[in-house]
Design an enzyme around this catalytic site. Structure first.
Site: not given
Ligand code: AP5
Length: 216
Positions: A174, A91
């Site tokens: 974020r 990231r």
């Molecule tokens: P992390 O858990 O990695 O969160 P993120 O990257 O912000 O991503 P999300 O988990 O929020 O979303 P996603 O892309 O996985 O989407 P999802 O599939 O859930 O990180 C959290 C925190 O940890 C960071 O802010 C940071 O503090 C820390 N951190 C993590 N990694 C780090 C690193 N490498 N370095 C430093 N700090 C770090 O989908 C979202 C929603 O949309 C769901 O409800 C789903 O059902 C829906 N959805 C998904 N796909 C579709 C589609 N195609 N159509 C319609 N709806 C959909």
């Protein structure tokens, strides 16, 4: 050959959803830095307490501990033999450089680096409706993928929860952190000629199909 992928994209773009589909259909293990941090927080470990201070504010956990935590898992024999899908790591450019160096050392090649892309208003909608299972981690959405019974996981009957960092203010932070720190990682892989851009503003199955079609 085991599949090895990196998924990059903003919060809520669907990285976790795609990583789960890829595991179901190919066996490659999801390696999500966010999921691992949240497990450490739930277990109240020292790493979890440190990570929580950053995650609750939408900030990045420092590179040193994040790199160490993720490279340890990538080195594990189980992950190497089943393949892996990196979700949320790297990231920062520093993390990407450390990953490149480690993969060279252990002689592992990545099949693709995939940038999942959706407009920002879609992200806000996806995150405001997201729920996750407290036990198995299955991801739901209030309108796009509702559970059959309200608040209960279809797969394992455990309660669903809403993530603390999905509050609107934290989501805005974020997104800022993504623009400042993670967009340069996309440029890093673009320069290496490794990147594929995928329109993720379509149903999850279609996004999955695009990801795997590009692998052949
Ligand atoms: P992390 O858990 O990695 O969160 P993120 O990257 O912000 O991503 P999300 O988990 O929020 O979303 P996603 O892309 O996985 O989407 P999802 O599939 O859930 O990180 C959290 C925190 O940890 C960071 O802010 C940071 O503090 C820390 N951190 C993590 N990694 C780090 C690193 N490498 N370095 C430093 N700090 C770090 O989908 C979202 C929603 O949309 C769901 O409800 C789903 O059902 C829906 N959805 C998904 N796909 C579709 C589609 N195609 N159509 C319609 N709806 C959909």
């Amino acid at each position: 050959m085991p599949l090895r992928l990196i998924l990059i994209g903003p919060p809520g773009v669907g990285k976790g959803t795609q990583a789960a589909l890829i595991e179901q259909r190919t066996g490659a293990k999801p390696l999500s830095s966010g999921v691992i941090f949240r497990a450490e927080i739930d277990a109240e470990t020292d790493l979890g307490q440190l990570a929580k201070r950053y995650i609750d504010h939408g900030e990045l956990v420092p590179n040193g501990v994040t790199i160490q935590m993720m490279l340890k898992r990538i080195r594990s024999q189980e992950v190497r033999s089943h393949g892996f899908v990196l979700d949320g790591f790297p990231r920062t450019v520093r993390q990407a450089e450390a990953l490149t160096e480690e993969l060279e050392n252990i002689q592992v090649t990545i099949d693709a680096v995939v940038s999942l892309e959706v407009p920002e208003d879609v992200i806000v909608d996806r995150l405001s409706g997201r729920m996750g299972c407290t036990k198995c981690g299955e991801i739901y959405h209030s309108t796009n993928k509702p559970p059959k019974r309200e608040g209960i996981c279809d797969k394992c009957n455990s309660p669903l929860f809403v993530r603390e960092d999905d509050k609107p203010d934290t989501v805005r932070e974020r997104l800022r952190v993504f623009r400042d720190n993670t967009k340069p990682v996309i440029d890093y892989y673009e320069t290496l000629g490794r990147l594929r851009h995928i329109d993720a503003d379509r149903p999850a199955d279609q996004v999955y199909q695009d990801i795997v079609d590009g692998l052949v």
